[in-house]
Design a protein around this motif. Structure first.
Motif, PDB file in Angstrom:
ATOM      1  N   HIS A  23       3.418  65.323  40.070  1.00 48.70           N
ATOM      2  CA  HIS A  23       2.216  64.567  40.448  1.00 48.70           C
ATOM      3  C   HIS A  23       1.450  64.066  39.223  1.00 48.70           C
TER       4      HIS A  23
ATOM      5  N   LEU B 241       2.828  60.719  37.912  1.00 50.20           N
ATOM      6  CA  LEU B 241       2.795  59.535  38.783  1.00 50.20           C
ATOM      7  C   LEU B 241       2.094  58.347  38.114  1.00 50.20           C
TER       8      LEU B 241
ATOM      9  N   GLU C 143      -0.246  56.468  39.054  1.00 53.36           N
ATOM     10  CA  GLU C 143      -1.712  56.479  39.161  1.00 53.36           C
ATOM     11  C   GLU C 143      -2.342  57.611  38.354  1.00 53.36           C
ATOM     12  N   MET C 144      -1.538  58.541  37.882  1.00 54.60           N
ATOM     13  CA  MET C 144      -2.055  59.645  37.078  1.00 54.60           C
ATOM     14  C   MET C 144      -1.738  59.338  35.598  1.00 54.60           C
TER      15      MET C 144
ATOM     16  N   PRO D 274       7.841  56.360  43.586  1.00 55.78           N
ATOM     17  CA  PRO D 274       6.573  57.108  43.642  1.00 55.78           C
ATOM     18  C   PRO D 274       6.374  57.811  44.988  1.00 55.78           C
ATOM     19  N   ALA D 275       6.756  57.169  46.089  1.00 54.58           N
ATOM     20  CA  ALA D 275       6.594  57.801  47.411  1.00 54.58           C
ATOM     21  C   ALA D 275       7.404  59.089  47.485  1.00 54.58           C
TER      22      ALA D 275
ATOM     23  N   VAL E 142       5.801  61.839  45.359  1.00 58.82           N
ATOM     24  CA  VAL E 142       4.662  62.495  46.020  1.00 58.82           C
ATOM     25  C   VAL E 142       5.194  63.575  46.959  1.00 58.82           C
TER      26      VAL E 142
ATOM     27  N   GLN F  74      -7.289  69.216  36.201  1.00 55.73           N
ATOM     28  CA  GLN F  74      -6.662  67.890  36.195  1.00 55.73           C
ATOM     29  C   GLN F  74      -7.694  66.808  36.530  1.00 55.73           C
ATOM     30  N   MET F  75      -8.582  67.098  37.485  1.00 57.86           N
ATOM     31  CA  MET F  75      -9.633  66.148  37.853  1.00 57.86           C
ATOM     32  C   MET F  75     -10.579  65.902  36.664  1.00 57.86           C
TER      33      MET F  75
ATOM     34  N   ILE G  43      -8.838  63.721  34.136  1.00 53.88           N
ATOM     35  CA  ILE G  43      -8.748  62.318  34.562  1.00 53.88           C
ATOM     36  C   ILE G  43     -10.075  61.579  34.411  1.00 53.88           C
ATOM     37  N   ILE G  44     -11.143  62.195  34.885  1.00 57.50           N
ATOM     38  CA  ILE G  44     -12.411  61.461  34.875  1.00 57.50           C
ATOM     39  C   ILE G  44     -13.028  61.399  33.488  1.00 57.50           C
TER      40      ILE G  44
END
Lengths: 290, 290
Positions: free
Chosen positions: A85, A88, A90-91, A109-110, A113, A157-158, A161-162
């Motif tokens: 994940h 990915l 988007e990550m 990617p699908a 996930v 991880q959040m 990312i932010i």
């Protein structure tokens, strides 16, 4: 002589074969199985499961290690899902991992996930389908879910990312790493301690040891990003630097980061000394950072 | 009078508040919490948790229902995670769900991946942090992880993804739906039966009931896609049709699908009659398909 590496070498192939065989036996949908195995079989150092097993072995030398492969394996399933994940588009949008194409590059990617979701879910199947007493199983589920979940690895991880691109303080980076990397390493040691029936005092010091280990692991990883080679890393060198990730090296510089690493390893060793585990297999795991 | 709807109305607000409050208390990283709550609070019919609770209530009328909110809630966490991941751009690429923007549209795809991961992981925290005996907890983890995992919901989702655009046989669609939708519904009934201490015979018929219920649910959903309104669905009408999804309506036509639905509901009711639950709250859940 490094007892941890010897221990790892003694069981590594058997452990890897076990993980593979279990999934082949247990997962019946071909594409789901393929996606799970692709990333799980890619190897890696298996540091987390072997920390769990080494903790157990250090506490109960006569334990039959192979009886705990499913418990140790559940930690590796979680670790592997998190890598899929994290990679990915988007990550972190990584193309290579452990020296091969990332899961979403190899498949889609699908499918990546879903491979991640299934590895994550399967960890809890393994933790509850084994010969341990129910009380131990439920505690293992609690430890692993708490460390991997919303207050542990995912929180880390959040935060990562932010905050990519923003400069964090040393305290903030330490907090981030404690969650993102440290939580699962701490869980591994705690799970080994639980299976090894550690006393409250031993548990206390092992927890502190594991927190230090996790932090050392992250600093070492940050250092490798600038001092390592692509073959050593299995991924692109300097990627963290390039992306403005909040690393210890970026915050402190190389030499001070190395010094901090040495101090933390020393502190971790001291925790083991407190509970007379300083000559154990577990103690030798600290030589990883030499 | 529909006992199931009365039962649901009696507890729905309390249940929704409970889920919200528990997460607020338990999850400490603000953005992770926000992502989890956004989709969980969006509502939905809570069919799965209320099937679990209705099964329990039907078996043990004097049960204190609120004591089982965490168990029922764990099913809703899994269902909600699956919606978030299914909606991702690389999966179904949906913009609306339950009448609001999908999680990745409201936040980012990266945050939606993490929201899903954390809901999934949190389900196993709830299943093991409660007052039930450890033996029951571990069985609940097994049921939920098996039904949500690589041989259940995820297998169904994988089969769906790799076959979109190809025409499947009725048998193949039934198999797909049994896994994608049916598995979690079956798990909900099984979990209620386990908590309600159902005998082996009752368990057997409840399992068959739940499989029928799951299939009926999918056919009903396929029918709604062509006969419903956007406000009824909370998402775009005719989307399945447009994307060449393998639905019962596409395979059979509207009238035969309606006929099949009626036959399955009848079969499900018969299973309940076998174990004298045909006048129960659970039986009335079948009126959902009227």
């Amino acid at each position: 002589m490094n007892q941890f590496i010897e221990f790892q070498q003694q069981y590594l192939k058997q452990f890897n074969d076990y993980l593979h065989q279990q999934l082949v036996q247990e997962v019946h949908q071909p594409q789901v199985l393929e996606g799970m195995l692709y990333s799980l079989d890619a190897g890696g150092k298996r540091i987390r499961p072997f920390l769990m097993l080494a903790t157990l072995k250090s506490l109960q030398d006569n334990t039959i290690i192979t009886d705990y492969f499913k418990i140790a394996g559940s930690i590796e399933l979680i670790h592997t899902y998190s890598l899929i994940h994290d990679d990915l588009p988007e990550m972190d949008n990584d193309d290579y991992r452990r020296g091969q194409l990332t899961n979403h590059k190899k498949f889609t990617p699908a499918r990546a996930v879903l491979a991640g979701d299934s590895l994550l879910t399967h960890a809890f199947i393994w933790l509850t389908a084994n010969q341990l007493p129910s009380e131990i199983k439920t505690q293992l589920v609690q430890i692993l879910a708490q460390s991997a979940g919303a207050n542990g690895m995912i929180a880390g991880q959040m935060i990562d990312i932010i905050n990519t691109g923003k400069k964090l303080s040393l305290e903030e980076v330490t907090h981030l790493d404690n969650q993102k990397t440290g939580a699962l390493i701490t869980a591994a040691v705690q799970m080994g301690a639980l299976c090894g029936q550690a006393s409250a005092d031993v548990m206390f010091h092992l927890q502190r040891f594991s927190q230090d280990f996790g932090l050392a692991f992250q600093i070492y990883d940050d250092l490798l990003d600038v001092t390592g080679s692509q073959s050593q890393l299995g991924k692109k060198v300097g990627k963290d630097q390039l992306e403005g990730k909040n690393t210890y090296v970026r915050l402190l510089g190389i030499a001070p980061a190395q010094k901090k690493l040495a101090a933390i390893v020393q502190a971790a060793r001291q925790e083991l000394t407190e509970v007379h585990l300083d000559k154990s297999i577990l103690a030798d795991a600290l030589k990883y950072f030499d």
